[in-house]
Design a protein around this motif. Structure first.
Motif, PDB file in Angstrom:
ATOM      1  N   TRP A 158       0.808  -1.214   0.000  1.00 41.23           N
ATOM      2  CA  TRP A 158       0.000   0.000   0.000  1.00 41.23           C
ATOM      3  C   TRP A 158       0.845   1.269   0.000  1.00 41.23           C
ATOM      4  O   TRP A 158       0.426   2.292  -0.543  1.00 41.23           O
ATOM      5  N   VAL A 182       1.394   1.719  -3.641  1.00 39.66           N
ATOM      6  CA  VAL A 182       0.168   2.130  -4.325  1.00 39.66           C
ATOM      7  C   VAL A 182      -0.108   3.609  -4.110  1.00 39.66           C
ATOM      8  O   VAL A 182      -0.406   4.349  -5.053  1.00 39.66           O
ATOM      9  N   LEU A 183      -0.010   4.055  -2.852  1.00 40.76           N
ATOM     10  CA  LEU A 183      -0.466   5.396  -2.489  1.00 40.76           C
ATOM     11  C   LEU A 183       0.640   6.431  -2.316  1.00 40.76           C
ATOM     12  O   LEU A 183       0.341   7.600  -2.064  1.00 40.76           O
ATOM     13  N   ASP A 242      -5.706  -6.511  -3.653  1.00 41.51           N
ATOM     14  CA  ASP A 242      -4.308  -6.356  -3.268  1.00 41.51           C
ATOM     15  C   ASP A 242      -3.655  -7.732  -3.130  1.00 41.51           C
ATOM     16  O   ASP A 242      -4.250  -8.753  -3.488  1.00 41.51           O
ATOM     17  N   LEU A 287      -2.656   4.153   7.749  1.00 43.21           N
ATOM     18  CA  LEU A 287      -3.097   2.796   7.456  1.00 43.21           C
ATOM     19  C   LEU A 287      -2.418   1.866   8.458  1.00 43.21           C
ATOM     20  O   LEU A 287      -1.197   1.912   8.642  1.00 43.21           O
ATOM     21  N   VAL A 335      -8.997   4.168  -5.108  1.00 42.47           N
ATOM     22  CA  VAL A 335      -7.741   4.841  -5.400  1.00 42.47           C
ATOM     23  C   VAL A 335      -7.998   5.763  -6.580  1.00 42.47           C
ATOM     24  O   VAL A 335      -8.228   5.299  -7.704  1.00 42.47           O
TER      25      VAL A 335
END
Length: 144
Positions: free
Chosen positions: A23, A26-27, A135, A69, A88
């Protein structure tokens, strides 16, 4: 009564650090500071009984805008559809072919990290395109 202004999103998973690092990619998040009194997550883990080591991990938005998170190890795997998922937002403001191209490019990047595509939902006159994905442990999210 005071209103809540901060929240964190918690993921139940088998491998907290692995899922957290996914993550982060991803972010654009970074690994959170370890718990108070510890210089690293490894040092924190060594302070715990063996069965609790690796049971938690966290990541944060380096800009401080997004929620923290938190990832916690649970013994059971995911067996039903998520009731809550992350969207997202990679194609905000884009429409049509331009939107789909942005979604597909991000989908390709995330697949290289271990995500899987569930389906590609094309614009239908009411909703714009999006790509539901999972994920690395099967948690659902959408590229929107």
């Amino acid at each position: 009564m005071a209103s809540v202004r901060e929240f964190q999103v918690t993921f139940d998973c088998a491998e907290p650090e692995r899922v957290a690092r996914f993550w982060c990619e991803v972010l654009g998040y970074v690994v959170a500071q370890p718990p108070k009194g510890f210089d690293s997550w490894s040092e924190f883990d060594r302070s715990l009984p063996a069965e609790r080591q690796g049971a938690w991990f966290a990541c944060v938005d380096p800009a401080g805008a997004g929620p923290r998170l938190f990832f916690q190890r649970v013994p059971e795997g995911r067996v039903v559809k998520n009731r809550v998922h992350l969207d997202v937002r990679v194609a905000t403001g884009l429409v049509g072919a331009e939107r789909l191209a942005a979604l597909q490019a991000e989908s390709t990047r995330l697949q290289a990290l271990g995500a899987t595509v569930v389906q590609v939902l094309l614009a239908d006159g009411e909703n714009e395109s999006c790509i539901p994905m999972q994920d690395i442990e099967g948690n659902e999210f959408c590229l929107d």
